[in-house]
Design an enzyme around this catalytic site. Structure first.
Site, PDB file in Angstrom:
ATOM      1  N   ARG A  83      -3.553   5.476  11.373  1.00 29.70           N
ATOM      2  CA  ARG A  83      -3.268   4.154  10.791  1.00 29.70           C
ATOM      3  C   ARG A  83      -1.853   3.751  11.183  1.00 29.70           C
ATOM      4  O   ARG A  83      -0.895   4.450  10.863  1.00 29.70           O
ATOM      5  CB  ARG A  83      -3.428   4.222   9.271  1.00 29.70           C
ATOM      6  CG  ARG A  83      -3.070   2.936   8.583  1.00 29.70           C
ATOM      7  CD  ARG A  83      -3.311   2.951   7.069  1.00 29.70           C
ATOM      8  NE  ARG A  83      -2.703   1.741   6.542  1.00 29.70           N
ATOM      9  CZ  ARG A  83      -1.797   1.696   5.577  1.00 29.70           C
ATOM     10  NH1 ARG A  83      -1.414   2.793   4.948  1.00 29.70           N
ATOM     11  NH2 ARG A  83      -1.265   0.551   5.225  1.00 29.70           N
ATOM     12  N   HIS A 127       3.069  -4.589   7.226  1.00 31.11           N
ATOM     13  CA  HIS A 127       3.659  -3.507   6.434  1.00 31.11           C
ATOM     14  C   HIS A 127       5.142  -3.845   6.212  1.00 31.11           C
ATOM     15  O   HIS A 127       6.025  -3.116   6.641  1.00 31.11           O
ATOM     16  CB  HIS A 127       3.453  -2.154   7.122  1.00 31.11           C
ATOM     17  CG  HIS A 127       3.542  -0.974   6.199  1.00 31.11           C
ATOM     18  ND1 HIS A 127       2.542  -0.024   6.074  1.00 31.11           N
ATOM     19  CD2 HIS A 127       4.515  -0.575   5.349  1.00 31.11           C
ATOM     20  CE1 HIS A 127       2.918   0.912   5.200  1.00 31.11           C
ATOM     21  NE2 HIS A 127       4.114   0.601   4.743  1.00 31.11           N
ATOM     22  N   GLU A 172       0.245  -2.683   0.489  1.00 34.38           N
ATOM     23  CA  GLU A 172       0.925  -2.629  -0.813  1.00 34.38           C
ATOM     24  C   GLU A 172       1.591  -3.935  -1.211  1.00 34.38           C
ATOM     25  O   GLU A 172       2.819  -4.027  -1.297  1.00 34.38           O
ATOM     26  CB  GLU A 172       1.955  -1.489  -0.844  1.00 34.38           C
ATOM     27  CG  GLU A 172       1.324  -0.126  -0.721  1.00 34.38           C
ATOM     28  CD  GLU A 172       2.271   1.010  -1.117  1.00 34.38           C
ATOM     29  OE1 GLU A 172       3.423   0.732  -1.482  1.00 34.38           O
ATOM     30  OE2 GLU A 172       1.819   2.173  -1.089  1.00 34.38           O
ATOM     31  N   TYR A 302      -0.326   7.926  -4.718  1.00 36.33           N
ATOM     32  CA  TYR A 302       0.693   8.974  -4.787  1.00 36.33           C
ATOM     33  C   TYR A 302       0.800   9.575  -6.186  1.00 36.33           C
ATOM     34  O   TYR A 302       0.961  10.769  -6.340  1.00 36.33           O
ATOM     35  CB  TYR A 302       2.064   8.402  -4.401  1.00 36.33           C
ATOM     36  CG  TYR A 302       2.181   8.008  -2.949  1.00 36.33           C
ATOM     37  CD1 TYR A 302       2.674   8.921  -2.017  1.00 36.33           C
ATOM     38  CD2 TYR A 302       1.806   6.750  -2.505  1.00 36.33           C
ATOM     39  CE1 TYR A 302       2.791   8.580  -0.677  1.00 36.33           C
ATOM     40  CE2 TYR A 302       1.924   6.396  -1.163  1.00 36.33           C
ATOM     41  CZ  TYR A 302       2.413   7.310  -0.261  1.00 36.33           C
ATOM     42  OH  TYR A 302       2.529   6.979   1.063  1.00 36.33           O
ATOM     43  N   GLU A 360      -3.170   5.971   2.089  1.00 36.01           N
ATOM     44  CA  GLU A 360      -1.956   6.786   2.081  1.00 36.01           C
ATOM     45  C   GLU A 360      -2.034   7.785   0.937  1.00 36.01           C
ATOM     46  O   GLU A 360      -2.479   7.451  -0.161  1.00 36.01           O
ATOM     47  CB  GLU A 360      -0.675   5.954   1.858  1.00 36.01           C
ATOM     48  CG  GLU A 360      -0.273   5.072   3.010  1.00 36.01           C
ATOM     49  CD  GLU A 360       1.016   4.292   2.741  1.00 36.01           C
ATOM     50  OE1 GLU A 360       1.832   4.708   1.889  1.00 36.01           O
ATOM     51  OE2 GLU A 360       1.189   3.244   3.393  1.00 36.01           O
TER      52      GLU A 360
HETATM   53  C1  PNW Z   1       4.471   3.450   0.166  1.00 29.68           C
HETATM   54  N1  PNW Z   1       6.207   3.733  -6.038  1.00 29.68           N
HETATM   55  O1  PNW Z   1       5.488   2.927  -0.621  1.00 29.68           O
HETATM   56  C2  PNW Z   1       4.577   2.695   1.483  1.00 29.68           C
HETATM   57  O2  PNW Z   1       3.371   2.099   1.892  1.00 29.68           O
HETATM   58  C3  PNW Z   1       5.183   3.468   2.590  1.00 29.68           C
HETATM   59  O3  PNW Z   1       5.715   2.597   3.541  1.00 29.68           O
HETATM   60  C4  PNW Z   1       6.195   4.445   2.030  1.00 29.68           C
HETATM   61  O4  PNW Z   1       6.949   5.089   3.006  1.00 29.68           O
HETATM   62  C5  PNW Z   1       5.426   5.451   1.198  1.00 29.68           C
HETATM   63  O5  PNW Z   1       4.601   4.828   0.239  1.00 29.68           O
HETATM   64  C6  PNW Z   1       6.327   6.466   0.491  1.00 29.68           C
HETATM   65  O6  PNW Z   1       7.199   5.816  -0.386  1.00 29.68           O
HETATM   66  C7  PNW Z   1       5.610   3.203  -1.971  1.00 29.68           C
HETATM   67  O7  PNW Z   1       7.364   3.570  -6.518  1.00 29.68           O
HETATM   68  C8  PNW Z   1       6.850   2.977  -2.519  1.00 29.68           C
HETATM   69  O8  PNW Z   1       5.244   4.104  -6.793  1.00 29.68           O
HETATM   70  C9  PNW Z   1       7.043   3.148  -3.867  1.00 29.68           C
HETATM   71  C10 PNW Z   1       5.986   3.564  -4.665  1.00 29.68           C
HETATM   72  C11 PNW Z   1       4.746   3.799  -4.108  1.00 29.68           C
HETATM   73  C12 PNW Z   1       4.566   3.629  -2.763  1.00 29.68           C
END
Ligand code: PNW
Length: 454
Positions: A83, A127, A172, A302, A360
């Site tokens: 991706r 992105h 996102e 995440y 992701e």
């Molecule tokens: C995602 N949170 O960002 C993005 O899609 C990526 O570009 C990034 O590098 C990756 O996750 C890791 O951070 C996030 O605060 C940023 O929950 C913040 C959050 C979640 C995802």
């Protein structure tokens, strides 16, 4: 030689799509090459005090020049898919107007090299690297940006459509809108009021919807379109019928600003009531566009979002993490592997979704090189094993997850955290650009080879 597969009951269906994910500004570098225009992230990262250590994506992983070697590494790991995102300002340096053929050339070459390695390209069209010229005209505060996005998305789909079969419109929305336009910690660094943020969110949703239509209008029949959203991955704290019912309600309501709007073509009554006078201005035609049917949903997952049944009229209560809750290297990255079970499961129960991808999942860790040049990231390996175990549970129960994109292949530019937070399964020395696969890369390779989590 691939490691011998271990017999394991925790296997995935045949053809499960193992991949990894990256994003243009985080890996490409070459920020002034071949006619690329500037994006809001160039401006933001070059503004003193905005990013850790003043780090920028000027060079990043130099993926723009090193993609062939990186693809060879993907192949060696057994990845089935990759991706990547297209940088809008490479293709339309001013956001609209004349395209820059040299900018698109890079993605032609990238896609060809992936296909030659038998790796399926999954293309994200936005992105976060919005052309600066558009920001100067109001950026996502302006409805025009949604229209400009659709033209750009259609253009890319027209040119890559003979080889790229899967597109994700926006990555996102909830992060770039809330962190970029409400908290001001990401580009463009604004702190709008509630009404302003809600309107920006609406324009992002509209861009998604118009983008879906533009991609379908320009790419060959059979092209599949979705998005990659970090919807709240709701987890019932306890697996009992009442908490699970509460979780189902929370899945809709906690995601009302983005995923629910896209899946249903409407904002929930509670969302609009909560905003009151700060609710976005919208038309019925816009909501219809926002609800354009998608072929798949990408979920970036995440962290867990715990809820419980509380007997309230709303039907659930959020449960926030106590101070002692474990997290990875990034303080926000709390560890809840069940999120990969409940997130997709609840999404597929609440909405009629044909296919889900985990677009992701991964984590930051305090990686260090040993004196003999290895990175023994047992913490990241632990994280991945646990999350994948819960994903396997869902898939084996029939949750329609078709693939998994690990964030990320390489350590890269982690936005406002610069190069201080490493998310790769391959270590990058940012002085020399030397790549070193970590222990977690071995784990992932073995997982892919066995098609099972051990
Ligand atoms: C995602 N949170 O960002 C993005 O899609 C990526 O570009 C990034 O590098 C990756 O996750 C890791 O951070 C996030 O605060 C940023 O929950 C913040 C959050 C979640 C995802």
């Amino acid at each position: 030689t691939p490691p011998a597969p271990m017999p394991s009951p925790r296997s995935f269906p045949q053809g499960f799509l193992w991949g990894s994910a990256t994003a243009s500004y985080q890996v490409e570098g070459a920020y002034q090459e071949d006619g690329r225009g500037l994006s809001i992230w160039d401006t933001f990262s070059h503004t003193a005090g905005k990013t850790f250590n003043g780090d920028t994506g000027d060079v990043a992983d130099d993926f723009y020049h090193r993609y062939r070697e990186d693809i060879a590494m993907m192949k060696e790991m057994g990845l089935k898919s990759f991706r990547f995102s297209v940088a809008w300002p490479r293709v339309f340096p001013a956001g609209t107007g004349s395209p820059n053929p040299k900018g698109l050339d890079f993605y032609h070459k990238l896609v060809d090299a992936l296909l030659a390695a038998d790796i399926q390209p999954y293309c994200t069209l936005f992105h976060w690297d919005l052309p600066q010229t558009l920001e100067d005209k109001g950026g996502w505060r302006s409805r025009d940006t949604a229209e400009a996005y659709a033209v750009y998305a259609g253009y890319v789909a027209k040119h890559l459509g003979d080889r790229v079969k899967h597109y994700m419109t926006l990555n996102e929305m909830s992060t770039f809108v809330n962190v970029g336009y409400r908290d001001g910690r990401h580009a463009p660094g604004l702190k709008l009021d509630k009404a302003g943020v809600a309107q920006v969110a609406h324009h992002a949703c509209l861009a998604h919807g118009l983008g879906v239509q533009a991609i379908r209008a320009n790419a060959p029949a059979g092209t599949l379109v979705g998005l990659a959203e970090n919807a709240a991955a709701i987890v019932p704290v306890v697996e009992t019928p009442e908490h699970v019912a509460a979780a189902r309600k929370a899945m809709r309501e906690e995601n009302a600003m983005f995923l629910t709007a896209v899946m249903e073509g409407r904002y929930t009554d509670r969302y609009l009531a909560r905003l009151g006078a700060a609710a976005p201005k919208f038309t019925a035609a816009e909501m219809k566009a926002i609800g354009s049917p998608v072929d798949f949903v990408g979920l970036n997952i995440y962290t867990p979002h715990y809820v419980r049944a509380d007997g309230s009229e709303q039907g659930y209560a959020n449960v926030h993490a106590p101070a002692s809750f474990p997290h990875m290297e990034s303080p926000w990255l709390t560890i809840g592997p069940e999120a990969l079970y409940w997130g997709p499961k609840l999404a597929s129960e609440v909405w009629p979704i044909k296919a889900i991808y985990i677009s992701e999942n991964g984590c930051s860790a305090a990686d260090t090189l040993t004196p003999d040049g290895q990175v023994l990231d047992t913490d990241r390996t632990m994280y991945l094993r646990n999350y994948l175990t819960h994903l396997q549970r869902g898939v084996s129960e029939g949750v329609p997850v078709k693939g998994y994109f690990l964030w990320s292949l390489l350590d890269n530019y982690e936005w406002a955290d610069g190069y201080a937070k490493r998310f790769g399964i391959v270590y990058v020395d940012f002085k020399t650009q030397k790549r070193t696969p970590k222990l977690s890369a071995q784990f992932y390779k073995a997982t892919i080879a066995a098609n099972a989590v051990g």
